[in-house]
Design a protein around this motif. Structure first.
Motif, PDB file in Angstrom:
ATOM      1  N   THR A 114       3.198   7.255   3.301  1.00 16.19           N
ATOM      2  CA  THR A 114       2.539   6.075   3.850  1.00 16.19           C
ATOM      3  C   THR A 114       3.625   5.204   4.484  1.00 16.19           C
ATOM      4  OG1 THR A 114       2.773   4.725   1.857  1.00 16.19           O
ATOM      5  CG2 THR A 114       0.813   6.117   2.018  1.00 16.19           C
ATOM      6  N   PRO A 115       3.342   4.594   5.636  1.00 13.06           N
ATOM      7  CA  PRO A 115       4.335   3.703   6.260  1.00 13.06           C
ATOM      8  C   PRO A 115       4.764   2.596   5.317  1.00 13.06           C
ATOM      9  CG  PRO A 115       2.527   4.143   7.769  1.00 13.06           C
ATOM     10  CD  PRO A 115       2.120   4.705   6.440  1.00 13.06           C
ATOM     11  N   GLU A 116       3.797   2.083   4.543  1.00  6.16           N
ATOM     12  CA  GLU A 116       4.104   0.973   3.624  1.00  6.16           C
ATOM     13  C   GLU A 116       5.112   1.381   2.554  1.00  6.16           C
ATOM     14  OE1 GLU A 116       0.112   0.270   5.436  1.00  6.16           O
ATOM     15  OE2 GLU A 116       1.042   1.973   4.417  1.00  6.16           O
ATOM     16  N   ARG A 117       4.960   2.592   2.014  1.00  2.91           N
ATOM     17  CA  ARG A 117       5.895   3.037   0.974  1.00  2.91           C
ATOM     18  C   ARG A 117       7.290   3.254   1.552  1.00  2.91           C
ATOM     19  NH1 ARG A 117       3.751   7.489  -3.004  1.00  2.91           N
ATOM     20  NH2 ARG A 117       2.455   5.670  -3.410  1.00  2.91           N
ATOM     21  N   LYS A 118       7.331   3.869   2.720  1.00  2.00           N
ATOM     22  CA  LYS A 118       8.623   4.117   3.373  1.00  2.00           C
ATOM     23  C   LYS A 118       9.315   2.794   3.689  1.00  2.00           C
ATOM     24  CE  LYS A 118      11.124   7.620   4.904  1.00  2.00           C
ATOM     25  NZ  LYS A 118      11.539   8.705   4.001  1.00  2.00           N
ATOM     26  N   ALA A 119       8.539   1.846   4.215  1.00  4.46           N
ATOM     27  CA  ALA A 119       9.101   0.539   4.543  1.00  4.46           C
ATOM     28  C   ALA A 119       9.542  -0.203   3.291  1.00  4.46           C
ATOM     29  CB  ALA A 119       8.080  -0.290   5.320  1.00  4.46           C
ATOM     30  N   ALA A 120       8.740  -0.125   2.236  1.00  3.98           N
ATOM     31  CA  ALA A 120       9.049  -0.836   0.988  1.00  3.98           C
ATOM     32  C   ALA A 120      10.360  -0.361   0.385  1.00  3.98           C
ATOM     33  CB  ALA A 120       7.917  -0.656  -0.017  1.00  3.98           C
ATOM     34  N   LEU A 121      10.599   0.924   0.391  1.00  5.46           N
ATOM     35  CA  LEU A 121      11.843   1.467  -0.161  1.00  5.46           C
ATOM     36  C   LEU A 121      13.046   0.952   0.626  1.00  5.46           C
ATOM     37  CD1 LEU A 121      10.688   5.140  -0.818  1.00  5.46           C
ATOM     38  CD2 LEU A 121      11.210   3.411  -2.551  1.00  5.46           C
ATOM     39  N   SER A 122      12.881   0.847   1.936  1.00  2.76           N
ATOM     40  CA  SER A 122      13.958   0.333   2.780  1.00  2.76           C
ATOM     41  C   SER A 122      14.186  -1.156   2.531  1.00  2.76           C
ATOM     42  CB  SER A 122      13.615   0.578   4.256  1.00  2.76           C
ATOM     43  OG  SER A 122      14.589   0.015   5.102  1.00  2.76           O
ATOM     44  N   MET A 146       0.931  -2.984   1.041  1.00  2.00           N
ATOM     45  CA  MET A 146       2.338  -3.311   1.268  1.00  2.00           C
ATOM     46  C   MET A 146       2.928  -4.077   0.094  1.00  2.00           C
ATOM     47  SD  MET A 146       4.754  -2.829   3.489  1.00  2.00           S
ATOM     48  CE  MET A 146       6.335  -3.040   2.686  1.00  2.00           C
ATOM     49  N   GLY A 147       2.192  -5.041  -0.427  1.00  5.31           N
ATOM     50  CA  GLY A 147       2.680  -5.819  -1.569  1.00  5.31           C
ATOM     51  C   GLY A 147       2.875  -4.960  -2.799  1.00  5.31           C
ATOM     52  N   ARG A 148       1.921  -4.066  -3.049  1.00  7.21           N
ATOM     53  CA  ARG A 148       2.031  -3.185  -4.226  1.00  7.21           C
ATOM     54  C   ARG A 148       3.192  -2.206  -4.077  1.00  7.21           C
ATOM     55  NH1 ARG A 148      -3.502  -2.763  -3.166  1.00  7.21           N
ATOM     56  NH2 ARG A 148      -3.334  -0.548  -2.639  1.00  7.21           N
TER      57      ARG A 148
END
Length: 266
Positions: A114-122, A146-148
């Motif tokens: 998911t884009p959100e997970r990839k972005a969150a890790l970064s 995104m928040g989660r």
């Protein structure tokens, strides 16, 4: 490297830009997105339905070194990814609904994200650089995907999530180990009760750019470092003009990270 990108939306176009210098082909069904791709990308743009074999053959699927299924439709991404795997191709697939990750994995698509997970890790890596202390306390406005994902990416760190929607609150409680407060994060009194004064960073991660800007402005007035999600990438420029230095569009950040991995392995 021959790169076949299925999906000419924000994420697909950002991937094409990040992979410039390679042979890029984008398949996009939507006329407006196709025209944007033609304007922004140095590559071949094919207007058509990527679930049709004749369109995929026209795009050179048999010659592709890697297939990126990046549309906003999980069914399309799964179908294209499965076909690519059957042809022995390296495949990366976007998953728009996190609950569908399991389906992709069961279908043999290991590199599904998911884009959100990839972005969150970064973002989590950046947060460690922004705060000198090993321990970070984050206040997250927005208990959506995104928040989660950001809360879960902050392994070993403390965070509080504020979310107005009851259903999203329940999901945040189930999926994260963080404290979740139901309420409106644009209200200063609620931010203060949630501990904004004790937080190191405030992350505005709601689905509304307007709400995120207001939360960020309140946090800046408190002297806090802020990270702001921007759904419309064009708003990023406006936010920077208003003094919001750290903005992130999940699709763009995910595209940057994926491109780095592709080029590193090339």
């Amino acid at each position: 490297m021959y790169v076949l990108i299925v999906g000419g939306g924000v994420m697909g176009r950002e991937l094409a830009k990040a992979l410039a210098g390679n042979d890029i082909v984008i398949i996009e069904k939507n006329i407006e997105k196709s025209e944007l791709s033609e304007h922004e990308i140095d590559g071949m743009i094919i207007k058509g339905d990527a679930t049709r074999m004749d369109i995929l053959e026209q795009a050179g699927i048999d010659d592709a070194d890697i297939i990126l299924a990046i549309t906003g439709n999980d069914e399309v991404n799964l179908m294209v990814a499965m076909l690519g795997k059957k042809k022995g191709k390296k495949v990366i697939a976007r998953v728009n609904t996190p609950d569908n990750i399991k389906l992709f994995k069961q279908s043999g698509i290991d590199n599904a994200l998911t884009p959100e997970r990839k972005a969150a890790l970064s973002i989590a890596v950046d947060i460690q650089k922004m705060v000198e202390s090993e321990k970070v306390h984050l206040l997250i406005a927005g208990g959506g995907t995104m928040g989660r994902e950001l809360a879960n990416a902050l392994v070993g760190q403390s965070a509080i999530i504020i979310e107005k929607d009851p259903a999203k609150c329940e999901k945040a409680i189930r999926e994260t180990s963080k404290l979740v407060i139901q309420g409106d994060a644009t209200q200063l009194d609620l931010l203060e009760r949630a501990g904004i004064d004790q937080s190191d960073i405030v992350a505005a991660m709601t689905d509304s750019d307007e709400v995120n800007l207001l939360v960020a402005t309140l946090a800046k007035q408190k002297g806090k470092k802020v990270i702001v999600r921007v759904k419309d990438a064009e708003h990023g420029r406006l936010f920077k003009e208003l003094g919001i230095d750290y903005t992130v569009t999940p699709e763009c950040r995910a595209a940057e990270e994926i491109a780095k991995e592709i080029l590193k392995g090339d």
